[in-house]
Design a protein around this motif. Structure first.
Motif, short mmCIF file in Angstrom:
data_model
loop_
_atom_site.label_atom_id
_atom_site.label_comp_id
_atom_site.label_asym_id
_atom_site.label_seq_id
_atom_site.Cartn_x
_atom_site.Cartn_y
_atom_site.Cartn_z
N ASN A 199 -8.22 1.17 7.94
CA ASN A 199 -6.86 1.36 8.44
C ASN A 199 -5.90 0.40 7.74
O ASN A 199 -6.25 -0.75 7.48
N ILE A 200 -4.71 0.88 7.51
CA ILE A 200 -3.63 0.01 7.06
C ILE A 200 -2.68 -0.10 8.24
O ILE A 200 -1.91 0.82 8.51
N GLY A 201 -2.79 -1.18 8.96
CA GLY A 201 -2.04 -1.34 10.19
C GLY A 201 -2.60 -0.44 11.28
O GLY A 201 -3.61 0.24 11.10
N LYS A 202 -1.94 -0.47 12.43
CA LYS A 202 -2.32 0.37 13.56
C LYS A 202 -1.07 1.02 14.11
O LYS A 202 0.05 0.58 13.82
N SER A 261 -2.15 -2.24 -7.69
CA SER A 261 -2.89 -3.27 -6.95
C SER A 261 -3.47 -2.74 -5.64
O SER A 261 -4.50 -3.21 -5.18
N ALA A 262 -2.83 -1.73 -5.06
CA ALA A 262 -3.37 -1.13 -3.83
C ALA A 262 -4.72 -0.48 -4.11
O ALA A 262 -5.67 -0.64 -3.34
N LYS A 263 -4.81 0.23 -5.21
CA LYS A 263 -6.08 0.90 -5.58
C LYS A 263 -7.18 -0.13 -5.82
O LYS A 263 -8.31 0.03 -5.34
N PHE A 314 0.82 -1.21 0.00
CA PHE A 314 0.00 0.00 0.00
C PHE A 314 0.85 1.27 0.00
O PHE A 314 0.53 2.23 -0.68
N PHE A 315 1.93 1.26 0.75
CA PHE A 315 2.67 2.50 0.96
C PHE A 315 3.52 2.91 -0.24
O PHE A 315 3.71 4.09 -0.47
#
Length: 129
Positions: A112-115, A75-77, A46-47
């Protein structure tokens, strides 16, 4: 007033696991008005596919607008589009009118992507030699 039942949250969770088996999710409700979807790990980077320089660097979004989805590429989109489609599949509607301070939506969705205390873990796919 926004409300989502535990059964609908469970349906969202099961659909995400079925449609995106390469990702590990946490799906929970907060005050029965909000669904919080956290991607814990997976093979989607994602990043590196986050392209918005004007918004800084975030890990949490409300994904009910195309502007957030368009901040990503590749692929993130496509993954976020699938997550959004599933998240809003449980009878979601929005009949709010901000001009009259009237808010009427089925429920809210936070992605959320992670915390902060448990970062997203990118699982590298090993290529065959």
């Amino acid at each position: 007033m926004a409300y989502i039942s535990s059964e609908k949250v469970k349906e969202i969770r099961n659909s995400l696991k079925k449609e995106l088996p390469n990702l590990k999710f946490s799906v929970r409700t907060e005050n029965y008005s909000k669904v919080i979807i956290t991607v814990k790990s997976g093979d989607v980077d994602f990043f590196s596919e986050y392209k918005s320089e004007s918004r800084g660097y975030f890990t949490s979004w409300h994904i009910n607008s195309d502007s957030v989805i368009n901040d990503f590429t590749g692929s993130a989109k496509e993954t976020i589009k699938k997550i959004s489609k599933i998240a809003y599949s449980q009878g979601w509607y929005d009949e709010s009118d901000s001009m009259t301070d009237y808010f009427n939506t089925a429920y809210y969705v936070v992605f959320n992507i992670g915390k902060m205390d448990n970062f997203y873990a990118l699982n590298q796919v090993k290529k065959a030699s």
